[in-house]
Write a protein that holds these residues in place. Sequence first.
Motif, mmCIF file in Angstrom:
data_model
loop_
_atom_site.group_PDB
_atom_site.id
_atom_site.type_symbol
_atom_site.label_atom_id
_atom_site.label_comp_id
_atom_site.label_asym_id
_atom_site.label_seq_id
_atom_site.Cartn_x
_atom_site.Cartn_y
_atom_site.Cartn_z
ATOM 1 N N HIS A 316 0.820 -1.202 0.000
ATOM 2 C CA HIS A 316 0.000 0.000 0.000
ATOM 3 C C HIS A 316 0.862 1.264 0.000
ATOM 4 C CE1 HIS A 316 -3.548 -2.463 0.617
ATOM 5 N NE2 HIS A 316 -2.949 -3.058 1.640
ATOM 6 N N ASN A 317 2.181 1.085 0.005
ATOM 7 C CA ASN A 317 3.103 2.211 -0.041
ATOM 8 C C ASN A 317 3.153 2.762 -1.466
ATOM 9 O OD1 ASN A 317 5.358 3.906 -0.159
ATOM 10 N ND2 ASN A 317 6.472 2.723 1.377
ATOM 11 N N ARG A 321 4.184 0.862 -5.074
ATOM 12 C CA ARG A 321 3.197 0.708 -6.142
ATOM 13 C C ARG A 321 3.615 1.434 -7.417
ATOM 14 N NH1 ARG A 321 -2.034 -0.649 -3.912
ATOM 15 N NH2 ARG A 321 -2.986 -0.076 -5.914
ATOM 16 N N MET A 332 -3.976 -4.633 -9.311
ATOM 17 C CA MET A 332 -4.166 -4.080 -7.976
ATOM 18 C C MET A 332 -5.388 -3.159 -7.934
ATOM 19 S SD MET A 332 -1.833 -5.285 -5.873
ATOM 20 C CE MET A 332 -1.670 -4.092 -4.546
ATOM 21 N N SER A 336 -8.692 -3.757 -5.634
ATOM 22 C CA SER A 336 -9.189 -2.736 -4.714
ATOM 23 C C SER A 336 -10.643 -2.375 -5.003
ATOM 24 C CB SER A 336 -8.327 -1.478 -4.806
ATOM 25 O OG SER A 336 -6.993 -1.751 -4.449
ATOM 26 N N PHE A 366 -2.099 -10.693 2.811
ATOM 27 C CA PHE A 366 -2.537 -9.711 1.815
ATOM 28 C C PHE A 366 -3.846 -10.136 1.162
ATOM 29 C CE2 PHE A 366 -2.608 -8.816 -2.786
ATOM 30 C CZ PHE A 366 -2.772 -7.440 -2.757
ATOM 31 N N ALA A 370 -7.601 -8.434 1.395
ATOM 32 C CA ALA A 370 -8.206 -7.892 0.177
ATOM 33 C C ALA A 370 -9.573 -8.500 -0.093
ATOM 34 C CB ALA A 370 -7.281 -8.135 -1.011
ATOM 35 N N ARG A 373 -12.295 -7.646 2.993
ATOM 36 C CA ARG A 373 -12.450 -6.266 3.412
ATOM 37 C C ARG A 373 -13.905 -5.825 3.350
ATOM 38 N NH1 ARG A 373 -8.581 -2.978 0.135
ATOM 39 N NH2 ARG A 373 -7.112 -4.234 1.328
#
Length: 509
Positions: A316-317, A321, A332, A336, A366, A370, A373
């Motif tokens: 998530h940085n 990315r 990704m 999301s 991870f 994902a 969530r």
Amino acid sequence: MFRQSKKRAAQRRSDFATADQSTTYIQAGISFNDEQERYELLYPTKLSFYHLPPIGEITLDQFETWAIDRLKVLLELESLAQRNKNIKEMEQVIKPILASCIPLSESLESRKKDYYSHFILRLCFCRSKDLREKFLHAETILFKLRFQMLTQADQTKFVQSLNLPLLQFISDEEKQEIATELYETVSPQLQFQLNLSEEQQRRQFFNHERFIKLPFEAVIDLLGTRQVFLKQGWAYLPQFQQLNHIANEYASRLSDDLLKTYQHIPKLNEDDRLLPILTHLSTGYVVTEHHYSFSDSSLHPSSETTADTITAASLHNPEVRSAFPLCAKNLMDGLSKNNHLKFNGRQQLSFFLKGLGMSVDEALKFWTDAFTRSTSMSLEKFNKEYRYNFRHNYGLEGNRINYRPWDCRTVLSKPRPARGEYHGCPYRDWNPEKLSATLAAMNLTQSQVSSILDSAKRNEFTLACTKAYEFSALSEAPGTANPSEPLITDQTHITHPNLYFDRARRRRT
């Protein structure tokens, strides 16, 4: 089938035995010293015009491996040429690849590999006009680069071995007699072709440069632009320009030989061993030389971590990315947006993250986060329906195969994504409007975007990705003098999503 193959092989050996005995060939069943002597006659210098075919026996493994190694070099050269790299930039990129695949050496093994691989690829690329032109162009560039990598002594030895009409260096005395005229003729080329802007540099280069004397009709293409000095029907060609003349001769002979090879191709139709290999190679098969960062440590991580360790949280940085290739960014974003990816998307992204060095524990963390969530999937459902899949990708379930991340060839071999799917290659699967808008958002100029779209339109998807990387690297270095030429040290063709990430990360550290 075995008897038929054996009979065909025996017939070929019989045909070889009746060949013209005055021609120097490489034959099977001879001693190492005899073979060494034959190659010294066939291949007296580090370079060759490949005017005589090798006849002998090599294994099918050598046949395919040697051809693949040479094809990797030619494909890289083609990519560099399409990206408008000059000779110096090409040489910088291709040197380590040449040393690994087809080293320029006088050893017997190196000569055999170089000689055989050239003729094997002739068989692959002689079958159509487009393939012949592609092979001819790449081989000519390779010839020029290898010639320039030779020492001056080796260049002279090679030129003399060609026995081209009157292609000999003039004496120092003859050079001095016409030194003024020679310098006036060659000085503009030294300035514009070799970038020698100062008079002292040009004078120094001229004093050490050697010249070739040959009939003016041999360099007609240079007369109109006054690049050679003429005297009494003779043209004086500087050594740094002799390569153009020799390369033209090489390309002309190779073009004729490719047509002759095409005429004999039907004789191979009876060989059921070679045709599948040749067909596979002619489609542009290339082995990716990316060294994956995952290992057994990704299966059983230690408690120690480093700043470069890829974890579930680090994905998530924004800095991490931003190093992702467009295909990984698209996956990704889809994950999301939907808190889910369909099978091909899960596989592509899972293997990509594995290639980054993400451990199985971090991967499960991870994917669990994902998928769960939103309220549409519970932890129990994830463990029941998806956990096995991700553990299987790490070789912890089923046949326990430690799968490698997908390279670009594998990604492009998968079906195109349907509605609601995010796998595949954006340069192939996105429409021009969407791709153009995405590239523009990466701070690329309109001319750069157009260049990438042109490559994608020609189905050169890995080339489009490589251009996107290089142009985005340039946009991160403001103040560069020429925005059309990316100032990066690693200019190799990107054929793997993980290679894109590794290069982007190294550039930023």
